[in-house]
Enzyme design. Structure first.
Site, PDB file in Angstrom:
ATOM      1  N   TYR A 145     -42.693 -50.325 -92.029  1.00 12.14           N
ATOM      2  CA  TYR A 145     -42.580 -49.116 -91.191  1.00 12.14           C
ATOM      3  C   TYR A 145     -43.506 -49.203 -89.970  1.00 12.14           C
ATOM      4  O   TYR A 145     -43.114 -48.891 -88.841  1.00 12.14           O
ATOM      5  CB  TYR A 145     -42.928 -47.927 -92.076  1.00 12.14           C
ATOM      6  CG  TYR A 145     -42.769 -46.559 -91.465  1.00 12.14           C
ATOM      7  CD1 TYR A 145     -41.515 -45.961 -91.377  1.00 12.14           C
ATOM      8  CD2 TYR A 145     -43.883 -45.837 -91.019  1.00 12.14           C
ATOM      9  CE1 TYR A 145     -41.383 -44.676 -90.852  1.00 12.14           C
ATOM     10  CE2 TYR A 145     -43.754 -44.567 -90.498  1.00 12.14           C
ATOM     11  CZ  TYR A 145     -42.502 -43.985 -90.419  1.00 12.14           C
ATOM     12  OH  TYR A 145     -42.366 -42.720 -89.895  1.00 12.14           O
TER      13      TYR A 145
ATOM     14  N   LYS B   9     -42.373 -49.216 -86.158  1.00 13.20           N
ATOM     15  CA  LYS B   9     -42.775 -48.119 -85.273  1.00 13.20           C
ATOM     16  C   LYS B   9     -43.568 -48.623 -84.066  1.00 13.20           C
ATOM     17  O   LYS B   9     -43.517 -48.012 -82.998  1.00 13.20           O
ATOM     18  CB  LYS B   9     -43.569 -47.068 -86.050  1.00 13.20           C
ATOM     19  CG  LYS B   9     -42.705 -46.266 -87.040  1.00 13.20           C
ATOM     20  CD  LYS B   9     -41.492 -45.627 -86.361  1.00 13.20           C
ATOM     21  CE  LYS B   9     -40.937 -44.429 -87.117  1.00 13.20           C
ATOM     22  NZ  LYS B   9     -39.688 -43.923 -86.483  1.00 13.20           N
TER      23      LYS B   9
HETATM   24  P1  NAP Z   1     -36.329 -37.136 -93.061  1.00 14.78           P
HETATM   25  O1  NAP Z   1     -36.627 -35.708 -93.365  1.00 14.78           O
HETATM   26  O2  NAP Z   1     -36.313 -38.113 -94.171  1.00 14.78           O
HETATM   27  O3  NAP Z   1     -34.954 -37.191 -92.240  1.00 14.78           O
HETATM   28  C1  NAP Z   1     -34.465 -38.419 -91.786  1.00 14.78           C
HETATM   29  C2  NAP Z   1     -32.995 -38.285 -91.503  1.00 14.78           C
HETATM   30  O4  NAP Z   1     -32.520 -39.563 -91.046  1.00 14.78           O
HETATM   31  C3  NAP Z   1     -32.183 -37.946 -92.762  1.00 14.78           C
HETATM   32  O5  NAP Z   1     -31.241 -36.953 -92.471  1.00 14.78           O
HETATM   33  C4  NAP Z   1     -31.529 -39.273 -93.111  1.00 14.78           C
HETATM   34  O6  NAP Z   1     -30.268 -39.164 -93.767  1.00 14.78           O
HETATM   35  C5  NAP Z   1     -31.320 -39.862 -91.729  1.00 14.78           C
HETATM   36  N1  NAP Z   1     -31.074 -41.294 -91.776  1.00 14.78           N
HETATM   37  C6  NAP Z   1     -31.640 -42.229 -92.575  1.00 14.78           C
HETATM   38  N2  NAP Z   1     -31.127 -43.441 -92.337  1.00 14.78           N
HETATM   39  C7  NAP Z   1     -30.194 -43.280 -91.368  1.00 14.78           C
HETATM   40  C8  NAP Z   1     -29.314 -44.155 -90.708  1.00 14.78           C
HETATM   41  N3  NAP Z   1     -29.281 -45.469 -90.993  1.00 14.78           N
HETATM   42  N4  NAP Z   1     -28.486 -43.658 -89.767  1.00 14.78           N
HETATM   43  C9  NAP Z   1     -28.496 -42.331 -89.477  1.00 14.78           C
HETATM   44  N5  NAP Z   1     -29.298 -41.453 -90.076  1.00 14.78           N
HETATM   45  C10 NAP Z   1     -30.145 -41.907 -91.011  1.00 14.78           C
HETATM   46  O7  NAP Z   1     -37.394 -37.716 -92.014  1.00 14.78           O
HETATM   47  P2  NAP Z   1     -38.303 -36.993 -90.912  1.00 14.78           P
HETATM   48  O8  NAP Z   1     -39.624 -36.782 -91.513  1.00 14.78           O
HETATM   49  O9  NAP Z   1     -37.570 -35.862 -90.320  1.00 14.78           O
HETATM   50  O10 NAP Z   1     -38.468 -38.166 -89.855  1.00 14.78           O
HETATM   51  C11 NAP Z   1     -37.711 -38.244 -88.645  1.00 14.78           C
HETATM   52  C12 NAP Z   1     -38.277 -39.356 -87.787  1.00 14.78           C
HETATM   53  O11 NAP Z   1     -39.652 -39.082 -87.498  1.00 14.78           O
HETATM   54  C13 NAP Z   1     -38.239 -40.720 -88.451  1.00 14.78           C
HETATM   55  O12 NAP Z   1     -37.982 -41.715 -87.496  1.00 14.78           O
HETATM   56  C14 NAP Z   1     -39.651 -40.863 -88.989  1.00 14.78           C
HETATM   57  O13 NAP Z   1     -40.000 -42.198 -89.180  1.00 14.78           O
HETATM   58  C15 NAP Z   1     -40.436 -40.186 -87.893  1.00 14.78           C
HETATM   59  N6  NAP Z   1     -41.759 -39.726 -88.319  1.00 14.78           N
HETATM   60  C16 NAP Z   1     -41.883 -38.770 -89.292  1.00 14.78           C
HETATM   61  C17 NAP Z   1     -43.166 -38.354 -89.654  1.00 14.78           C
HETATM   62  C18 NAP Z   1     -43.393 -37.281 -90.696  1.00 14.78           C
HETATM   63  O14 NAP Z   1     -44.576 -37.012 -91.014  1.00 14.78           O
HETATM   64  N7  NAP Z   1     -42.365 -36.640 -91.261  1.00 14.78           N
HETATM   65  C19 NAP Z   1     -44.298 -38.919 -89.051  1.00 14.78           C
HETATM   66  C20 NAP Z   1     -44.116 -39.889 -88.079  1.00 14.78           C
HETATM   67  C21 NAP Z   1     -42.848 -40.280 -87.708  1.00 14.78           C
HETATM   68  P3  NAP Z   1     -30.175 -39.069 -95.377  1.00 14.78           P
HETATM   69  O15 NAP Z   1     -30.665 -37.702 -95.699  1.00 14.78           O
HETATM   70  O16 NAP Z   1     -28.725 -39.255 -95.659  1.00 14.78           O
HETATM   71  O17 NAP Z   1     -31.049 -40.160 -95.896  1.00 14.78           O
END
Ligand code: NAP
Length: 251
Positions: free
Chosen positions: A152, A156
């Site tokens: 990851y 990133k």
């Molecule tokens: P999340 O709640 O797990 O949501 C991620 C979404 O992406 C889910 O709807 C998932 O679908 C979808 N997804 C996964 N693989 C995919 C693919 N191959 N094609 C299309 N959609 C796909 O994650 P989040 O926390 O909102 O994170 C969103 C972004 O922010 C990510 O890039 C993550 O790395 C980044 N981020 C998050 C955090 C944090 O603290 N939450 C911190 C830093 C960065 P399914 O539900 O079907 O799996």
């Protein structure tokens, strides 16, 4: 406010979490929104709930080149154009290096890094033709290194390099490319991390809140607000940047 009236915004991985919050923010500021996610019915449900004048939900695995091309073409066919692309889709497959499988490495790098490449390549055709566009990539504080996240973290930080390079290539065509690196944001992703660490989600949130200078964790709306700014006309002199939206946690 309607900074995005007449604009079409694509958000990947937008059925829930940060993507859904970001799609909501763009819709509230007048945009037509395409919600892309793995599951079409989840994407459509989120799209319907946005209250946007026009919103569609489409199935699209961002790591699949053919699916990406056809999703972007459908957005253009149904909503008319692409002004903003938010590369948000993401997964985690955490493990210490000696236990990390090649499959888990490939999956994470494919979704975050190849996914952002494929989506940007498909969307830029329309943006270049229109001489206008904004691409926003989701990086992470984990780009700076995080135990158990070699895949990851590498993906990133790769996203940050991709951001700078696309900014150089696409700037002359009126396209800004930036990234947001969130800190701890309350979503299913961080709740799943708590489970993996054998903690209650609330316990992990408190630990992260205590470690942040602002003494709280983030919400999807915190990222959405920064995303809307970076994709607005007000930010037209900002490109190639990664904005850490982390409550100061990486300091
Ligand atoms: P999340 O709640 O797990 O949501 C991620 C979404 O992406 C889910 O709807 C998932 O679908 C979808 N997804 C996964 N693989 C995919 C693919 N191959 N094609 C299309 N959609 C796909 O994650 P989040 O926390 O909102 O994170 C969103 C972004 O922010 C990510 O890039 C993550 O790395 C980044 N981020 C998050 C955090 C944090 O603290 N939450 C911190 C830093 C960065 P399914 O539900 O079907 O799996």
């Amino acid at each position: 406010m309607s900074r995005f009236s007449g604009r079409v915004v694509i958000v990947t991985g937008a059925a829930r979490g940060i993507g859904a919050g970001t799609a909501q923010r763009f819709a509230s500021e007048g945009a037509s929104v395409a919600v892309l996610d793995l599951d079409e019915s989840a994407a459509s449900t989120t799209a319907r709930g946005l209250g946007a004048e026009r919103a569609i939900g489409l199935a699209c695995d961002v790591a699949d080149a053919a699916a990406v091309e056809s999703a972007v073409e459908r957005v253009v066919a149904e909503l008319g154009r692409v002004d903003v692309l938010v590369n948000n889709a993401g997964i985690t497959r955490d493990n210490l290096l000696f236990k990390m499988t090649e499959h888990d490495w490939d999956m994470v790098v494919d979704v975050h890094l190849k996914g952002a490449f494929l989506m940007s390549r498909a969307a830029q055709k329309h943006m270049v033709a229109a001489k206008h566009g904004k691409i926003l990539n989701l990086s992470s504080v984990s780009a700076l290194g995080n135990r158990g996240q070699a895949n990851y973290s590498a993906a990133k930080m790769g996203v940050q390099g991709l951001t700078r390079t696309l900014a150089l290539e696409l700037g002359p065509f009126g396209i800004n490319v930036n990234a947001i690196a969130p800190g701890f944001i309350v979503t299913d992703m961080t709740d799943a991390t708590a489970v993996r660490l054998k903690m209650e989600p609330e316990q992990l949130r408190q630990l992260n809140a205590d470690a942040a200078p602002v003494r709280r964790v983030g919400q999807p709306e915190d990222i959405a607000a920064a995303a809307a700014f970076l994709c607005s006309d007000e930010a037209s002199f900002i490109t190639g940047q990664t904005l850490y939206v982390d409550g100061g946690a990486k300091i």
